[in-house]
Enzyme design. Structure first.
Site, PDB file in Angstrom:
ATOM      1  N   ASP A  86       2.540  -9.339  -9.328  1.00  0.00           N
ATOM      2  CA  ASP A  86       2.961 -10.642  -9.848  1.00  0.00           C
ATOM      3  C   ASP A  86       1.776 -11.553 -10.116  1.00  0.00           C
ATOM      4  O   ASP A  86       1.936 -12.633 -10.672  1.00  0.00           O
ATOM      5  CB  ASP A  86       3.885 -11.340  -8.839  1.00  0.00           C
ATOM      6  CG  ASP A  86       3.111 -11.772  -7.601  1.00  0.00           C
ATOM      7  OD1 ASP A  86       2.934 -12.985  -7.417  1.00  0.00           O
ATOM      8  OD2 ASP A  86       2.650 -10.905  -6.851  1.00  0.00           O
ATOM      9  N   ASP A 114       3.043  -4.645  -4.682  1.00  0.00           N
ATOM     10  CA  ASP A 114       2.401  -5.780  -4.036  1.00  0.00           C
ATOM     11  C   ASP A 114       3.460  -6.386  -3.107  1.00  0.00           C
ATOM     12  O   ASP A 114       4.633  -5.974  -3.153  1.00  0.00           O
ATOM     13  CB  ASP A 114       1.959  -6.781  -5.111  1.00  0.00           C
ATOM     14  CG  ASP A 114       1.443  -8.077  -4.521  1.00  0.00           C
ATOM     15  OD1 ASP A 114       0.600  -8.025  -3.611  1.00  0.00           O
ATOM     16  OD2 ASP A 114       1.896  -9.147  -4.961  1.00  0.00           O
ATOM     17  N   ASP A 157       3.395 -10.327  -1.461  1.00  0.00           N
ATOM     18  CA  ASP A 157       3.621 -11.766  -1.660  1.00  0.00           C
ATOM     19  C   ASP A 157       3.871 -12.099  -3.126  1.00  0.00           C
ATOM     20  O   ASP A 157       3.057 -11.785  -4.000  1.00  0.00           O
ATOM     21  CB  ASP A 157       2.402 -12.553  -1.164  1.00  0.00           C
ATOM     22  CG  ASP A 157       2.327 -12.589   0.352  1.00  0.00           C
ATOM     23  OD1 ASP A 157       3.193 -13.233   0.965  1.00  0.00           O
ATOM     24  OD2 ASP A 157       1.427 -11.954   0.914  1.00  0.00           O
TER      25      ASP A 157
END
Length: 220
Positions: free
Chosen positions: A166, A8, A10
């Site tokens: 996250d 991922d 961001d």
């Protein structure tokens, strides 16, 4: 057998999410209000169409200048990001993946311009063989399409991939795609309730990539 790692962006590679939330929280506090994580947490890692300043208006029950607030938000965020670097362990994982002969991809719910700009800023753009963003799909995470397209681009099957996430929305997308998922929550997302993952790290610096792959491939 694991043949690829897909990251991922961001909040995982670059912690844009903590800065974004803290900037909004500052602005909300300056108006005598707050943006609860119970509200903001649903937005992280997806495109929910949530308008924070409309939400602030509802809390205050008065009209606000959205243009001025948006400009303030952008200025404060940009200032914070000027000196931001990749999260601990990210660069080591990218180097280890290359040494292990793994394919390296990225799947982000943000748009390509945003992702490429920040990757170039921290010097990691060239580490990725394939980048798939919101520009490439009909629906972003928690829809699995981003991860499926990244795997296809890398020439591997979903079950041959480890996805690093996250956010809750991201972990759901990875598991829906049929991938192994390692969550590495940041300062903002660590308080959220994760249910869909194979292993949790507080930081990529906590465990070497080869050791992590072994642990996930042969769970006790």
């Amino acid at each position: 057998m694991i043949k690829a790692v897909i990251f991922d962006f961001d909040g995982l590679i670059l912690d844009t999410e903590t800065h974004e939330y803290e900037v909004l929280q500052e602005i909300f506090e300056e108006h005598g209000s707050e943006l609860p994580m119970s509200v903001w947490g649903n937005v992280i890692g997806t495109a929910a169409g949530f308008q924070p300043f409309s939400y602030l208006e509802e809390q205050l029950q008065k009209k606000l200048d959205h243009e001025q607030l948006t400009k303030l938000r952008q200025e404060r965020f940009t200032k914070r990001m000027e000196s931001e670097k990749a999260r601990p362990g990210v660069e080591a994982y990218l180097s280890a993946a290359k040494e292990l002969g793994l394919k390296i991809g990225l799947a982000s719910s943000s748009d390509y311009k945003w992702v490429s700009q920040h990757l170039k800023q921290i010097g990691l753009y060239d580490d990725f063989e394939c980048i798939r963003t919101a520009d490439d799909v009909e629906e972003v995470k928690p829809n699995p399409e981003l991860y499926l397209k990244a795997a296809e681009c890398l020439g591997v099957k979903p079950e041959e991939c480890i996805a690093f996430e996250d956010s809750v929305n991201g972990s759901i997308a990875a598991k829906r795609a049929g991938m192994k998922c390692v969550i590495v929550p940041n300062k903002v997302t660590k308080s959220l309730l994760f249910e869909h993952y194979d292993h949790r790290l507080e930081s990529m610096a906590e465990m070497e990539l080869e050791q992590l792959i072994e642990k996930i491939s042969n769970p006790s």
